[in-house]
Design a protein around this motif. Sequence first.
Motif, short mmCIF file in Angstrom:
data_model
loop_
_atom_site.label_atom_id
_atom_site.label_comp_id
_atom_site.label_asym_id
_atom_site.label_seq_id
_atom_site.Cartn_x
_atom_site.Cartn_y
_atom_site.Cartn_z
N VAL A 129 63.47 -3.77 79.95
CA VAL A 129 64.03 -5.33 79.14
C VAL A 129 64.89 -4.76 78.01
O VAL A 129 65.94 -5.73 77.88
N GLY A 130 64.98 -3.44 77.64
CA GLY A 130 66.01 -2.92 76.97
C GLY A 130 67.39 -3.05 77.66
O GLY A 130 68.33 -3.39 76.98
N LEU A 131 67.16 -2.53 78.76
CA LEU A 131 68.33 -2.43 79.75
C LEU A 131 69.02 -3.99 79.83
O LEU A 131 70.30 -4.15 79.81
N ALA A 132 68.20 -4.92 80.37
CA ALA A 132 68.61 -6.23 80.68
C ALA A 132 69.34 -6.69 79.35
O ALA A 132 70.22 -7.39 79.39
N SER A 133 68.52 -6.32 78.31
CA SER A 133 69.13 -7.08 77.03
C SER A 133 70.38 -6.42 76.68
O SER A 133 71.52 -7.12 76.35
N TYR A 134 70.62 -5.14 76.89
CA TYR A 134 71.83 -4.57 76.66
C TYR A 134 72.99 -5.35 77.53
O TYR A 134 73.98 -5.62 77.23
N LEU A 135 72.58 -5.45 78.98
CA LEU A 135 73.50 -5.76 79.79
C LEU A 135 73.99 -7.30 79.59
O LEU A 135 75.11 -7.83 79.51
N LEU A 136 73.06 -8.09 78.95
CA LEU A 136 73.16 -9.45 78.97
C LEU A 136 74.07 -9.50 77.53
O LEU A 136 74.85 -10.64 77.30
N ILE A 137 73.85 -8.89 76.51
CA ILE A 137 74.40 -9.18 75.04
C ILE A 137 75.71 -8.64 75.46
O ILE A 137 76.72 -9.34 74.98
N GLY A 138 75.93 -7.59 76.15
CA GLY A 138 77.54 -7.13 76.44
C GLY A 138 78.00 -8.03 77.66
O GLY A 138 78.79 -7.43 78.19
N GLY A 149 57.01 -6.59 70.87
CA GLY A 149 56.54 -5.89 69.67
C GLY A 149 55.22 -6.25 69.36
O GLY A 149 54.07 -5.65 69.31
N VAL A 150 55.15 -7.93 69.19
CA VAL A 150 53.87 -8.46 68.94
C VAL A 150 52.89 -8.10 70.19
O VAL A 150 51.54 -7.65 69.94
N TYR A 151 53.30 -8.28 71.48
CA TYR A 151 52.41 -7.96 72.45
C TYR A 151 51.78 -6.53 72.48
O TYR A 151 50.62 -6.23 72.39
N LEU A 152 52.90 -5.57 72.14
CA LEU A 152 52.22 -4.21 72.29
C LEU A 152 51.27 -3.86 71.04
O LEU A 152 50.20 -3.35 71.33
N ILE A 153 51.39 -4.54 69.90
CA ILE A 153 50.43 -4.34 68.89
C ILE A 153 49.11 -5.08 69.21
O ILE A 153 47.92 -4.52 68.99
N THR A 154 49.14 -6.07 69.63
CA THR A 154 47.98 -7.03 69.95
C THR A 154 47.21 -6.19 71.23
O THR A 154 46.19 -6.06 71.16
N ARG A 155 48.28 -5.56 72.30
CA ARG A 155 47.42 -4.92 73.22
C ARG A 155 46.89 -3.65 72.83
O ARG A 155 45.97 -3.22 73.38
N SER A 156 47.33 -3.24 71.77
CA SER A 156 46.52 -1.99 71.23
C SER A 156 45.68 -2.17 70.03
O SER A 156 45.64 -1.49 69.15
N MET A 179 60.32 -7.63 82.04
CA MET A 179 59.53 -8.36 81.18
C MET A 179 58.11 -8.47 81.86
O MET A 179 56.91 -8.22 80.98
N LEU A 180 57.91 -9.19 83.03
CA LEU A 180 56.76 -9.10 83.68
C LEU A 180 55.96 -7.68 83.52
O LEU A 180 54.65 -7.51 83.61
N LEU A 181 56.83 -6.76 84.26
CA LEU A 181 56.11 -5.48 84.29
C LEU A 181 55.65 -5.04 82.90
O LEU A 181 54.47 -4.14 82.73
N LEU A 182 56.69 -5.19 81.83
CA LEU A 182 56.18 -4.89 80.37
C LEU A 182 54.54 -5.76 80.10
O LEU A 182 53.54 -4.78 79.83
N VAL A 183 54.29 -6.69 80.53
CA VAL A 183 53.19 -7.43 80.06
C VAL A 183 52.04 -7.23 81.10
O VAL A 183 50.88 -7.26 80.83
N LEU A 184 52.58 -6.70 82.32
CA LEU A 184 51.53 -6.64 83.51
C LEU A 184 51.07 -5.09 83.61
O LEU A 184 49.84 -4.87 84.14
N GLY A 185 51.64 -4.25 82.91
CA GLY A 185 51.36 -2.87 83.19
C GLY A 185 49.86 -2.45 82.80
O GLY A 185 49.60 -3.02 81.46
N ASN A 186 49.36 -1.63 83.45
CA ASN A 186 47.81 -1.47 82.72
C ASN A 186 47.79 -0.15 82.16
O ASN A 186 46.78 0.33 81.72
N SER A 187 49.00 0.39 81.84
CA SER A 187 48.96 1.91 81.22
C SER A 187 50.21 1.64 80.00
O SER A 187 51.13 1.01 80.59
N TYR A 188 50.07 2.64 79.01
CA TYR A 188 51.23 2.57 78.16
C TYR A 188 52.72 2.97 79.03
O TYR A 188 53.81 2.59 78.65
#
Lengths: 260, 407, 99, 629
Positions: free
Chosen positions: D150-159, D263-270, D131-140
Amino acid sequence: MLSLALHSGTTATPEAVQFWFLAPLAVLAALGMLLVKKAVHSALLLAWVMVSLAFFYIAQDALFLGIVQIVVYTGAVMMLFLFILMLVGVDSSDSLVETIKGQRGAAIAAALGVGGLLTSLIARAVQGVPAVGLKDANNGGNVQGLASELFTKYVWAFEVVSALLITAALGAMVLAHSQKIKSKTAQRDLSIARFRKDSLGASAGLPAPGVFARHNAVDVPALLPDGSPAPSSISATLKARGDMLDSKIFELEAKEEEEN
Amino acid sequence: MNFADLLGNDPGWLTTVKAFLVFALCVLLTLLAIWSERRIVARMQMRLGPNRVGPFGLVQGLADGVKLALKEDLIPKAADKIVFIIAPIISVSTCFLSFAVIPMTGKVSLFGHKTAMQLTDMPVGVLFILAAASVGVYGIVLAGWSSGSTYPLLGGLRSSAQVISYEVAMGLSLVAVFIRSGSMSTSEIVAQQHSLWYAVALFPSFVIYLISMVGETNRAPFDLAEAEGELVGGFHTEYSSLKFALFFLAEYVNIIGVSALATTLFLGGYHALPGLTFTENWLGGWFTMIWFMAKVIAFFFIFVWLRGTLPRLRYDQFMKFGWKVLIPASLFWIMVASSFRLMSQRGASKSVVIAAAIGVVIILLAAITLFDRSKEKSEEREALGDVAPPSFPVPQIPSQRAEQLHG
Amino acid sequence: MDISNYLFLSAILFTIGAVGVVVRRNAIVVFMCIELMLNATNLAFVTFARINGNLDGQVASFFTMVVAACEVVVGLAIIVTMFRSRRSASVDDASLLKR
Amino acid sequence: MTTSTHLVYLIALPLVSAAILLLLGRIADKWGHILATLVSASAFAIGVSEFFAMKSRHGDARAATQTIFSWISVGSFKVDAALLLDQLSISFVLLITGVGTLIHIYSIAYMSHDRDRRRFFAYLNLFIAAMLLLVLGNSYLNLYVGWEGVGLASYLLIGFWNQKPAYATAAKKAFVANRVGDVGLSLAIMIAFAQFGTVTFAGVKAGAPHASSAALTAIGAMLLLAAAGKSAQFPLQSWLGDAMAGPTPVSALIHAATMVTAGVYLITRSNFIFDASSTARLLVVIVGAITLLFGAIVGTAKDDIKKALAASTMSQIGYMILATGLGPVGYAFAIMHLLTHGFFKAGMFLGAGSVMHGMDDEVNMRKYGGLAKFMPITTITFGLGYLAIIGVPPFAGFYSKDKIIETAFNAGGTKGILLGGAALLGAAITAFYMTRVVVLTFAGSKRWDEKAHPHESPVLMWLPMAILAIGSVASGFLLASGSAMVNWLAPVVNASGVEGGKELMKPIVVSLLALGVVVVGVAFAVIKYRTVPSVAPEDVSIFTKAARKDLYQDSLNEALLMRPGQKLTSGLVYTDDTLVDGAVRSVGFTLATVSGWVRKLQNGYVRTYALVMLIGLLALIATIWMVTL
């Protein structure tokens, strides 16, 4: 005379006589090789063909090759064949009945075709062509001429062939080699083994047949000190043939009496 | 005018006469050889030998031959008849062939023709002799096989293996001669030895040839093909009468043949002993034949001497000796000899040649010493490690006791 | 006599050898037939050398001999090995690849 | 722009910790959770120090970057693995590490009986890192890596409890739904690269004003698709409810406070893309409005406390998306609502977890009732969160949600009225269903089994809840006072200083209106749920039935996507079997048949082969013969 004859593509009379004498024999021998049942006979007939060819070589100014033909082919190669034939014991007659359907007919037809076409090709290509002859080429001697060819123009091939020879020798050794797990038992080992057996009874070797018996023949067993016969004294070959008499009749009478 | 041209001018009848003479000589020599062998061996064994038939028993051989020829001719039931008959014929006919190229005299006149006592001269004469010998083996092999019996077969196999193996060593020993003389023609080789015999110049070749010629002719101590104790009579066990006589004849002609070749190649052929060259012109040149015969007979004496002296080798030792000693030694010697030949052709000074020779000898000695030492060591190791304790008390083997006593 | 007769002889011997290879079953005889074929070609080589007036044909023939010697040595070793394992020198017995 | 050297530790620490915990295996069982919590806390500490460092800088120097290594260099395509910490990022970093640390602490107690607690913490750390990488990355592209992480982590944690097939299926569902969104993101990246030749935010931002509007709209639509997938927005929202299969702390952290807001971050960032394309903006507001109503309606019917909260999350994110679609002025409000929502929703989830903890993992609210007496602390913290979400002043939700409603009304014309109305209606429904949750859970009579023994949770659990409750009380006021958030974010999202549209109503009117509908909602709920049957009644209105079934979203997906997809797949399989494989097989069959004939020639006899060679020789010679004729 010779060169004149050569120029028109024909040969001098003695050569022609030799050819017409040896060539039919060679062909007959080759056919015989094909048809005889015993492999050794085949080998002999082939050796004859090779000797004939050696004569042809010599007649055609290839003295060295002629002699080498005899030394290498007749002397070494064919001898090797004979050797193997005898070593593996395939000296019984082969059956000449064909087992693969149509093989023989097809073979003969194909061979006739090949032979016929080859002959006609040769006839078209060579007949009447003036032969140059080897008088000039053999001027400094046939051996010397061959040597200078071999060690100049064909030196690479020569070296490669020498490598091939070594490889073949090694290959043959490897193929024919059978790994011995333990060393061969020599006379010495056998002797030692005899003395180290649990009983020293056999240390003197088996008794010879006929010893102390009433008959001095190879099929009569030896008598042991107590008068009983020892069947082990008779050769295994005789036993296998069934030529051995019943041991009991050779027992000493004294023993029989004792028992009575 | 060299021999080839000289002989090339012979008319046909003269060649025929010479052929007959050579044949007669061979048969005569065989008879004499049989007699002399029996006499010499007898002397060596403190016996008299044949001494009843003719003066000194000289006709004994002839009498034996007649007796053999008149004996019953047996052909075993299991034999392959045609081959059985052909075998001695091959044997005896090839053994004479080698004499066709042996020069027995220098230039002589025969029936008014200038010629030499040599049937024909070939540029590859020595090879021709080898070829004849290799065909001669057929006689032995086929005799062994066609008898349809085990001992002859084994004898034939042994004999052929032996002859082929020693032919290799023999051929290799000849190579040095070819290199030195620059020719394979017998007459040319003899002519080249007018100053120095090759027995001296090519001493290792000479030794190798001497050994291999004994092996090649199946003579003692290399007569394993007919080792009586193992194989009864070897390849000719089943032969009798005239066919046996032919083998007998072939063996002795072969002995004389290899002796003659040895004389030709190494002892200067018909040349006189050094210092006696003037004798070569006696009797219109025919005296050279006496020199030639003397040398051949000397070689034959060596054959008999060996037979009277040495015990027979074991077969595997014999083959090992041929393949693992003679042939490698020959190869090494050929290398050395050709190097020297090249040196002399390139005009190297004598001192350089001698220095090189000494170098080779030293290297050789060093190699032999090292090899021996390592062999001794490995043998020691084997001897020490190989003794398994017996399962019951036995008297010690003497060698072991000696080891314990000494160390 | 025409020199080409040697060539005809060579052709005939070659053909006989070829038939032998195809017809005979004993591996050693088959091998001998191959040797016959090689010898026949050697004769042709030698004859060609004579016709052309140079020694190249003889050299080729020489090489053929050497190669034939190699071939025989290896081939016979193979036959011996084969014989050792299956007590037969028939080439038809060595037909396991079809299965 | 400042160059930093230690941004990477923010990501590296949790990542290394996750690796250690996963690789060491059972050895780390004893201390794994402590390590993970410490790492998370230290990441928070770094974030705080960065925040103060940033505050001490001014102007453009506030943003910091760090290039870690050169990642991809193919022709003109060059991507560095580089980090960018600006005002937007730091807000997220603080939220992620702060809430994350609290939830780590909570989890130590919550998961204390689980055999795989170490693995759980490893996944949590992995999530933090991603998640930190998601918000800290300087490029798409860097963002994409974190996105997938985070998708992977989410998958692992839901399951995480994947021994239950239903949970494993839920994990799979989340993964697949996310994948649809990911396709959108990757397409957006590709279009961006094709259009601008670069994928860095700065590069795209520089190029955006000159790009064609079609391309911008396409990128915007694709980004919206990605955001919809990750943030459970219409039409990809169906996975979020099922994602509640994961442990409750996961629901709190990932499926309420942080990941779903990506998603909110993505749109805001863009924002530079959306600012330049009004069509894309329109799409965003439509999706946001639909989702906020959708989630609210679904929330009214759910009896599962976590699913009700999940529906609420969906609805609240709908608000944020709506705000981002409203142009430069909306972004700051979206982020502000995101932060406040992070506090109160996480707090409520933890509260729900606390309730479940006390009620033996019972999730059905109809089996609760009257728990306020047994769980006073949970009741208070949950209650504070409840007040925040329904927007009662001065709690956090009031400040953030009120601003969104206000901005929506100010969008102008019919659009403004529609959006504002929807937001206002959403607020009313929110008040209704949240009141329902509180009433069903904490008030009324006991409806639980005799076996249950409700009790207060241990200190490690209620302490985070308390801290989050404080956040839900105070954060709104702090962020809104003096437009602190708006000013803070302005350099990133509203550099040109665009003012809001023409005011439709006075702000105070909007606030009163909102308060009014909230009161109505609360009153309605209180009246309706005075008595509650412990088993859900079956004879309910069609609307209730629809809401219980997520407004038939799953059925719709099944009918529109799954069935045709299955049909298509089976059709393709059939085509593959008959046409492709048939062709292949017939080739093979033909070959086999022909080979069968030819095989007869291979009889294994060497003599036959020799014969063939001889015949070949014959042919050769015959050819020569004819050629030379």
